[in-house]
Every structure is written in structure tokens, then in C-alpha cells.
Design a protein around this motif. Structure first.
Motif, PDB file in Angstrom:
ATOM      1  N   TYR A 173       0.821  -1.257  -0.066  1.00  0.00           N
ATOM      2  CA  TYR A 173       0.080   0.136   0.213  1.00  0.00           C
ATOM      3  C   TYR A 173       1.039   1.390   0.089  1.00  0.00           C
ATOM      4  CZ  TYR A 173      -3.198   3.515   1.560  1.00  0.00           C
ATOM      5  OH  TYR A 173      -3.949   4.956   1.433  1.00  0.00           O
ATOM      6  N   ASP A 174       1.927   1.368   0.939  1.00  0.00           N
ATOM      7  CA  ASP A 174       2.736   2.500   0.940  1.00  0.00           C
ATOM      8  C   ASP A 174       3.547   2.732  -0.219  1.00  0.00           C
ATOM      9  OD1 ASP A 174       2.001   2.894   3.735  1.00  0.00           O
ATOM     10  OD2 ASP A 174       3.594   1.751   4.543  1.00  0.00           O
ATOM     11  N   ARG A 216       4.344   5.880  -5.276  1.00  0.00           N
ATOM     12  CA  ARG A 216       4.511   6.087  -6.759  1.00  0.00           C
ATOM     13  C   ARG A 216       3.164   6.786  -7.251  1.00  0.00           C
ATOM     14  NH1 ARG A 216       7.936   3.290  -4.503  1.00  0.00           N
ATOM     15  NH2 ARG A 216       9.797   2.451  -5.558  1.00  0.00           N
ATOM     16  N   ALA A 217       2.468   7.426  -6.239  1.00  0.00           N
ATOM     17  CA  ALA A 217       1.189   8.244  -6.890  1.00  0.00           C
ATOM     18  C   ALA A 217       0.038   7.261  -7.535  1.00  0.00           C
ATOM     19  CB  ALA A 217       1.522   9.335  -7.485  1.00  0.00           C
ATOM     20  N   PHE A 218      -0.072   6.191  -7.303  1.00  0.00           N
ATOM     21  CA  PHE A 218      -0.959   5.214  -7.737  1.00  0.00           C
ATOM     22  C   PHE A 218      -2.166   5.541  -6.946  1.00  0.00           C
ATOM     23  CE2 PHE A 218      -3.291   1.268  -8.496  1.00  0.00           C
ATOM     24  CZ  PHE A 218      -3.607   1.258  -9.769  1.00  0.00           C
ATOM     25  N   LEU A 219      -2.228   5.673  -5.869  1.00  0.00           N
ATOM     26  CA  LEU A 219      -3.404   6.084  -5.063  1.00  0.00           C
ATOM     27  C   LEU A 219      -3.247   7.269  -4.163  1.00  0.00           C
ATOM     28  CD1 LEU A 219      -2.707   4.740  -2.044  1.00  0.00           C
ATOM     29  CD2 LEU A 219      -3.364   2.805  -3.350  1.00  0.00           C
ATOM     30  N   THR A 220      -4.072   8.007  -3.569  1.00  0.00           N
ATOM     31  CA  THR A 220      -4.166   8.968  -2.591  1.00  0.00           C
ATOM     32  C   THR A 220      -4.956   8.699  -1.402  1.00  0.00           C
ATOM     33  OG1 THR A 220      -5.840   9.964  -3.764  1.00  0.00           O
ATOM     34  CG2 THR A 220      -3.971  10.747  -4.685  1.00  0.00           C
ATOM     35  N   GLY A 221      -4.873   9.680  -0.447  1.00  0.00           N
ATOM     36  CA  GLY A 221      -5.306   9.380   0.740  1.00  0.00           C
ATOM     37  C   GLY A 221      -4.738   8.428   1.605  1.00  0.00           C
ATOM     38  N   LYS A 258      -7.518   3.471   6.353  1.00  0.00           N
ATOM     39  CA  LYS A 258      -7.417   2.955   7.850  1.00  0.00           C
ATOM     40  C   LYS A 258      -6.737   1.577   7.936  1.00  0.00           C
ATOM     41  CE  LYS A 258     -11.575   5.796   9.036  1.00  0.00           C
ATOM     42  NZ  LYS A 258     -12.816   5.568   9.435  1.00  0.00           N
ATOM     43  N   ARG A 259      -7.076   0.816   7.043  1.00  0.00           N
ATOM     44  CA  ARG A 259      -6.413  -0.615   6.794  1.00  0.00           C
ATOM     45  C   ARG A 259      -5.677  -0.738   5.571  1.00  0.00           C
ATOM     46  NH1 ARG A 259      -9.705  -5.310   8.266  1.00  0.00           N
ATOM     47  NH2 ARG A 259      -7.730  -6.207   7.825  1.00  0.00           N
ATOM     48  N   LYS A 260      -4.501  -0.516   5.595  1.00  0.00           N
ATOM     49  CA  LYS A 260      -3.647  -0.553   4.494  1.00  0.00           C
ATOM     50  C   LYS A 260      -3.616  -1.810   3.931  1.00  0.00           C
ATOM     51  CE  LYS A 260      -0.527   3.239   5.865  1.00  0.00           C
ATOM     52  NZ  LYS A 260       0.884   3.548   6.329  1.00  0.00           N
ATOM     53  N   ASP A 261      -3.421  -2.941   4.811  1.00  0.00           N
ATOM     54  CA  ASP A 261      -3.292  -4.339   4.275  1.00  0.00           C
ATOM     55  C   ASP A 261      -4.642  -4.650   3.562  1.00  0.00           C
ATOM     56  OD1 ASP A 261      -4.817  -4.207   6.791  1.00  0.00           O
ATOM     57  OD2 ASP A 261      -4.632  -6.634   7.192  1.00  0.00           O
TER      58      ASP A 261
END
Length: 109
Positions: free
Chosen positions: A60-61, A66-71, A74-77
Motif C-alpha cells: 500500500y505504501d 508512486r502516486a498510484f493512489l491518494t489518501g 485505515k487498514r492498508k493491508d
């Protein structure tokens, strides 16, 4: 037979627990495969691949860096699993999030 023009309508595909808008669907799939491949190659240098909660959080990180997602999930996994589960369902990656032969062929094309 009359050739009738069908106007474009926006709609959404739902694959597993992942929803994709049709706009740029192919680019999102290819980007995700490239990210998974890059992430795998980085992880393997450090340790073995085990698609567990800890590795999912790291992925997730990695996607966020790599700017594939934003925000901030709460549960990265869980978010990492949701982002990749559709690719499992269509056979581009395995349950362990490794790229299949079909996924590699897509990237080759």
C-alpha cells in the motif's frame, strides 16, 4: 442488416471486490502489474515473498509513494488486497500476488 450507432455510456465493471471505471481500465491494470513486479523485485532482494498483512501494508505504501493512489487507508493491508483482488479474479496474478504467464503476456504486448 442495419448498422445502428450505439452511443457511449459510462458504466462500471465489478470484478471480485474491486470496481473499475471503464475509463483507462487497461492502463490501470498495466500500471498495477508493473507496480507489483517492481515491488516483488525490491522485496525479494531483502527477504522472501509472503503475501501477509505486513507485506500488504508495505505494498500500500509502495503504491502511494508512486502516486498510484491518494489518501490514507485505515487498514492498508485490506486496501492493498482490494486493489489487487480483481487481477486475481481475471487471472493476471496469483492469490499470492505474483504475475501469471497471462499477466506477463499482457505486459509484453
Amino acid at each position: 442488416m442495419v448498422n445502428k450507432s450505439i452511443p457511449y455510456q459510462s458504466f462500471c465493471w465489478v470484478i471480485g471486490t474491486t470496481s473499475f471505471r471503464t475509463a483507462k481500465l487497461n492502463l490501470k491494470i498495466e500500471a498495477q502489474l508493473l507496480l507489483l513486479d517492481e515491488f516483488y523485485n525490491e522485496v525479494i532482494k531483502e527477504s522472501s515473498w509472503n503475501w501477509n498483512n505486513e507485506l500488504q501494508e508495505k505494498y500500500y505504501d509502495f503504491m502511494k509513494d508512486r502516486a498510484f493512489l491518494t489518501g490514507e487507508a485505515k487498514r492498508k493491508d485490506k486496501d492493498a488486497r482490494e486493489k489487487t483482488s480483481g487481477l486475481v479474479d481475471i487471472g493476471l496474478i496469483t492469490e499470492d500476488r505474483l504475475i501469471t504467464d497471462a499477466g506477463r503476456e499482457l505486459l509484453y504486448i
